[in-house]
Design an enzyme around this catalytic site. Structure first.
Site, PDB file in Angstrom:
ATOM      1  N   CYS A 213      47.317  11.919 -22.845  1.00 12.28           N
ATOM      2  CA  CYS A 213      48.276  12.161 -21.759  1.00 12.28           C
ATOM      3  C   CYS A 213      49.706  11.895 -22.191  1.00 12.28           C
ATOM      4  CB  CYS A 213      47.937  11.270 -20.566  1.00 12.28           C
ATOM      5  SG  CYS A 213      46.326  11.596 -19.840  1.00 12.28           S
TER       6      CYS A 213
ATOM      7  N   GLU B  12      45.036   7.643 -13.014  1.00 17.91           N
ATOM      8  CA  GLU B  12      45.792   7.854 -14.247  1.00 17.91           C
ATOM      9  C   GLU B  12      45.571   9.305 -14.638  1.00 17.91           C
ATOM     10  OE1 GLU B  12      47.895   5.902 -15.582  1.00 17.91           O
ATOM     11  OE2 GLU B  12      47.431   4.065 -14.481  1.00 17.91           O
TER      12      GLU B  12
END
Length: 473
Positions: free
Chosen positions: A281, A247
């Site tokens: 993010c 990720e």
């Protein structure tokens, strides 16, 4: 200040060294974490490997009750834990409390999924050659999981790796970010209260320069990493035989269409470009407004909403935007903005580890704040001629995590689903929305694999087929 012990195969332990944890807001010491020796790391990995078969055979009710216990204890201690997150990470209490609440949900979802974790039967006599045959398809864990977690969500992103591992019966070794080890260590404390077997979990706050000993160890066949792209891809390239879940970063974009509620879009974009000080993010980094009229109306609303955010001391319940993780991070953001070549509509100033919420326009597409992940409270707003042009700008990125589309049109919504090169499209809201049970992950350089409890459980396991022969079906 005494060091918080780490967790070695489910037992509290101390080593020969310590990590000093400082508060990003004022630099004061807020805690210390004991660091395991190389021999203790070896002991933890050996214990995870040794218990792997016992872990895979754990009854579902044992796994589920352990997970439910952690959910209950997180809820009981939620204010204490939120304050711990704020202390080590610097995020305002507003967001720290939300992070604890999400972690409660992750463990609760995992407990529920563990109780449903079952195989499926498949009749094979659809073909004459397979009369009397039945396939039973189950999922088995690959083995112990190495979970490498980041600083920006030190509790919840650890939960997203640990809870699914326990749910599928896989031992897990956690390496938390050195800047924020305390939340993961507290999670280890709660896991130690359960009936999980010795070796089922370890929490090892080792420095990053010692991480390769863990990532390359063949006894840890799963590596689940959340963090920067260069580090993640370096890990993947170094262990080609392992199952690696990444990720990674993003530079999330939102598209504002003329039919959108511009006030709502401005408020949500302002808040979620700056929450966690932009250290997410999926924090909004780019906004493309469709059409001249919508752009002229939207930009003043956006700037006003950004300027209305409460910034400052993360311990103040009203604060929405606090410091970055450290002064070096704020200095990098400052440097990127200063070199962007764009027009500053608001913000653009640094004070220690804090950077003022900033809106830029007329930024060249090659500027770092446009094409890289800024990971700070900086937002670009630009005009797009139409939806096609806006979607093209969203896709003109090496990243592809999530995107937001503010529209009331179902046609535009499904067009976004078809055309945007991202792992998730959020219609009517910012790309920063994430439900912890949904599949979450990206494409391109935003990573491989998916999180979300059920998705991670599938990622940690493989299908295993048994065919029964000679049955009367």
């Amino acid at each position: 200040m005494s060091a918080t012990p780490f967790w070695l195969a489910g037992r509290a332990a101390t080593g020969d060294d310590e990590i000093v944890v400082t508060h990003p807001w004022d630099g004061r010491e807020v805690g210390r974490a004991a660091v395991p020796t190389e021999a203790q790391v070896e002991e933890a990995v050996a214990a995870a490997h040794a218990v792997r078969k016992k872990a895979a055979a754990l009854p579902l009710h044992v796994r589920a009750e352990a997970l439910a216990h952690v959910a209950r204890r997180l809820e009981e201690r939620k204010e204490e834990i939120a304050r711990l997150i704020t202390a080590e990470n610097g995020k305002p209490l507003l967001w720290a409390r939300g992070e604890v609440g999400r972690a409660v949900s992750v463990f609760r979802f995992a407990a529920e999924e563990a109780r449903r974790w079952s195989g499926s039967a498949l009749r094979l006599d659809t073909d004459p050659a397979a009369e009397g045959r039945l396939a039973y398809v189950a999922r088995a864990p690959h083995g112990p999981v190495l979970a490498i977690t980041p600083f920006n969500f030190p509790l919840n992103l650890t939960a997203h790796k640990v809870a699914p591992a326990i749910a599928v019966g896989a031992p897990v070794v956690v390496k938390p970010a050195p800047k924020t080890p305390l939340s993961a260590l507290l999670l280890g404390e709660l896991l130690a209260e359960t009936d999980l077997p010795e070796g089922m979990f370890s929490v090892l706050p080792v420095p990053n320069d010692r991480a390769s000993a863990l990532t390359e160890d063949p006894r840890l066949p799963i590596v689940s990493f959340t963090g920067s792209g260069p580090v993640g891809y370096a890990i993947r390239d170094s262990v080609p035989g392992k199952h690696v879940v990444l990720e990674l970063g993003g530079n999330a974009a939102a598209v504002v269409c003329p039919d959108a509620d511009l006030d709502w879009a401005a408020q949500r974009t302002a808040l979620f470009s700056n929450y966690q000080a932009g250290q997410s993010c999926i924090a909004v980094q780019r906004v493309y407004v469709v059409g001249d009229e919508a752009y002229e109306k939207f930009v003043p609303k956006l700037v006003a909403a950004v300027e209305g955010l409460v910034t400052g001391d993360p311990w103040d319940d009203r604060t929405q935007v606090g410091p970055l993780i450290g002064q070096d991070a704020a200095e990098r953001v400052e440097d990127w903005v200063n070199r962007s070549g764009g027009t500053v509509l608001t913000g653009g100033k640094r004070d220690g580890a804090s950077y003022a919420p900033t809106v830029l326009t007329d930024v060249p597409e090659t500027a770092e704040v446009s094409c890289e992940e800024v990971f700070g409270p900086v937002l670009l707003v630009e005009k797009a001629a139409d939806v096609d042009a806006a979607f093209a700008r969203v896709n003109d990125s090496k990243f592809g995590l999530q995107a937001g589309v503010f529209t009331r049109s179902l046609d535009v919504a499904f067009k976004a689903q078809r055309e945007l090169e991202v792992g998730g499209v959020i219609v009517g809201d910012v790309p920063s929305y994430r439900a912890d049970q949904m599949p979450y992950g990206g494409v391109k350089q935003s990573g491989v694999g998916r999180e979300g409890v059920a998705s991670t459980m599938a990622d940690y396991t493989y299908e295993k087929v048994m065919v029964l022969t000679g049955l009367q079906l």
